[in-house]
Design a protein around this motif. Structure first.
Motif, PDB file in Angstrom:
ATOM      1  N   GLN A 274     -30.545  55.088 -62.600  1.00 54.04           N
ATOM      2  CA  GLN A 274     -30.734  54.344 -63.834  1.00 54.04           C
ATOM      3  C   GLN A 274     -31.719  53.231 -63.625  1.00 54.04           C
ATOM      4  O   GLN A 274     -32.907  52.970 -64.749  1.00 54.04           O
TER       5      GLN A 274
ATOM      6  N   LYS B  79     -29.945  43.045 -64.706  1.00 51.30           N
ATOM      7  CA  LYS B  79     -28.862  42.180 -65.394  1.00 51.30           C
ATOM      8  C   LYS B  79     -28.543  42.945 -66.802  1.00 51.30           C
ATOM      9  O   LYS B  79     -27.375  43.078 -67.010  1.00 51.30           O
ATOM     10  N   SER B  80     -29.538  43.469 -67.366  1.00 59.39           N
ATOM     11  CA  SER B  80     -29.325  44.262 -68.571  1.00 59.39           C
ATOM     12  C   SER B  80     -28.530  45.416 -68.277  1.00 59.39           C
ATOM     13  O   SER B  80     -27.404  45.674 -69.194  1.00 59.39           O
ATOM     14  N   ILE B  81     -28.901  46.134 -67.404  1.00 55.13           N
ATOM     15  CA  ILE B  81     -28.111  47.223 -66.771  1.00 55.13           C
ATOM     16  C   ILE B  81     -26.752  47.095 -66.265  1.00 55.13           C
ATOM     17  O   ILE B  81     -25.778  47.666 -66.703  1.00 55.13           O
ATOM     18  N   GLU B  82     -26.540  46.050 -65.675  1.00 56.67           N
ATOM     19  CA  GLU B  82     -25.266  45.618 -64.990  1.00 56.67           C
ATOM     20  C   GLU B  82     -24.404  45.219 -66.237  1.00 56.67           C
ATOM     21  O   GLU B  82     -23.124  45.597 -66.129  1.00 56.67           O
ATOM     22  N   GLN B  83     -24.750  44.606 -67.070  1.00 57.15           N
ATOM     23  CA  GLN B  83     -24.044  44.051 -68.515  1.00 57.15           C
ATOM     24  C   GLN B  83     -23.399  45.321 -69.029  1.00 57.15           C
ATOM     25  O   GLN B  83     -22.490  45.394 -69.888  1.00 57.15           O
ATOM     26  N   SER B  84     -24.421  46.157 -69.290  1.00 56.52           N
ATOM     27  CA  SER B  84     -24.020  47.548 -69.973  1.00 56.52           C
ATOM     28  C   SER B  84     -23.030  48.291 -69.420  1.00 56.52           C
ATOM     29  O   SER B  84     -22.187  49.081 -70.201  1.00 56.52           O
ATOM     30  N   GLN B  85     -23.066  48.173 -68.308  1.00 55.71           N
ATOM     31  CA  GLN B  85     -22.081  49.194 -67.246  1.00 55.71           C
ATOM     32  C   GLN B  85     -20.790  48.264 -67.193  1.00 55.71           C
ATOM     33  O   GLN B  85     -19.687  49.185 -66.950  1.00 55.71           O
ATOM     34  N   ASN B  86     -20.705  47.081 -67.528  1.00 53.73           N
ATOM     35  CA  ASN B  86     -19.376  46.502 -67.289  1.00 53.73           C
ATOM     36  C   ASN B  86     -18.518  46.715 -68.505  1.00 53.73           C
ATOM     37  O   ASN B  86     -19.021  46.337 -69.570  1.00 53.73           O
ATOM     38  N   SER B  87     -17.320  47.397 -68.250  1.00 57.39           N
ATOM     39  CA  SER B  87     -16.568  47.707 -69.382  1.00 57.39           C
ATOM     40  C   SER B  87     -15.206  46.899 -69.501  1.00 57.39           C
ATOM     41  O   SER B  87     -14.540  46.628 -68.440  1.00 57.39           O
TER      42      SER B  87
ATOM     43  N   ILE C 212     -25.708  48.899 -59.316  1.00 51.92           N
ATOM     44  CA  ILE C 212     -25.898  49.619 -60.548  1.00 51.92           C
ATOM     45  C   ILE C 212     -26.241  50.729 -59.999  1.00 51.92           C
ATOM     46  O   ILE C 212     -26.309  51.252 -58.986  1.00 51.92           O
TER      47      ILE C 212
END
Length: 283
Positions: free
Chosen positions: A143, A89-97, A139
């Motif tokens: 990563q 979830k943390s990686i997914e939120q960081s990738q969402n722009s 994702i």
């Protein structure tokens, strides 16, 4: 260890269901688990069904093999899966722009909520498709793998080895969370690492019932124990052919007593003869 043994016990007790090819829903599987453990938490089976069906569908039918391997993954690595969910979830939120593609519905359609990339789907494998625009889920696999390596090194609970995770994620470009879990559940290397269930080809066989039990080795009896008692010793024969026993037996002791009695009688008779001789001399 207890969790792995419980999964193996479930397989040994109910593998005949897989042989018949029966498909059960998650409520029926929970009834089978409750026969072994009456207070087994049902939420673990709900999570198992979510991995297989991508939805908590209680009435959908699941094969025995799919349920067993996925149940093993969810039950044995429960704490590790929750950590993986947080990392994903943390990686997914960081990738969402904010600059991601936003689908705007036409005027003749109802107004669904705006979707930004893969947000809000929790990494499931379903792909939303509206007005001809398809949004890719998941994702970056590398990563995600690099984030799992330090987790495996410091995690105190059971977790898959880094080599198994590398084999699953190294050649993938993107990965979804439930796709990652389903691949882990079907991994033969992971199953061998746990070491309680057979492979998928041997799942419905009964190897432990076909093998003969191993008997304990027979210990050699000591010479003192193997020596027969004096009463049970074999008899030997004299020169005249009469059977006798070895020394120390009851017959030998009886002969000794008889010999002593005869000696006393002879000695007493000799004394009487001497007395008779004395009387004759005096006369």
């Amino acid at each position: 260890h207890n969790r792995a043994c419980f999964v193996r016990t479930f397989w040994k007790c109910f593998r005949h269901i897989g042989k018949k090819g029966d498909l059960l829903n998650i409520r029926e599987y929970h009834s089978l688990v409750s026969l072994l453990c009456g207070d087994f938490p049902v939420d673990i089976l709900h999570k198992t069904a979510t991995i297989i069906l991508l939805d908590d569908a209680m009435e959908c039918l699941i094969s025995f093999s799919d349920f067993l391997y996925t149940f093993q993954l969810q039950f044995y690595y429960e704490e590790f899966i929750e950590k993986c969910r947080e990392i994903f979830k943390s990686i997914e939120q960081s990738q969402n722009s904010p600059r991601g593609a936003v689908v705007i519905p036409s005027s003749n359609q109802s107004s669904p909520p705006l979707q930004n990339g893969a947000a809000g789907n929790d990494g499931k494998d379903n792909k939303s498709k509206e007005n001809g625009v398809q949004h890719a889920d998941g994702i970056d696999a590398m990563q995600f793998f690099r984030a799992l390596v330090p987790l495996c090194a410091s995690f105190e609970k059971s977790c898959p080895s880094v080599d198994i995770l590398r084999d699953l994620l190294w050649n993938e470009e993107r990965v979804t969370f439930y796709g990652f879990l389903m691949t882990l559940a079907k991994s033969e290397s992971l199953n061998e690492n746990i070491g309680k269930l057979p492979g998928s080809s041997d799942l419905l066989r009964e190897p432990d019932l076909q093998q003969s039990p191993r008997l304990p080795p027979i210990r050699p009896v000591s010479a003192a124990r193997s020596r027969p008692s004096s009463a049970a010793r074999p008899r030997s024969a004299n020169q005249d052919g009469r059977p006798t026993l070895t020394s120390g037996s009851r017959v030998t002791k009886t002969k000794k007593k008889t010999f002593k009695a005869r000696t006393r009688m002879e000695s007493s008779s000799s004394e009487d003869d001497d007395d008779d001789d004395d009387d004759s001399d005096t006369n």
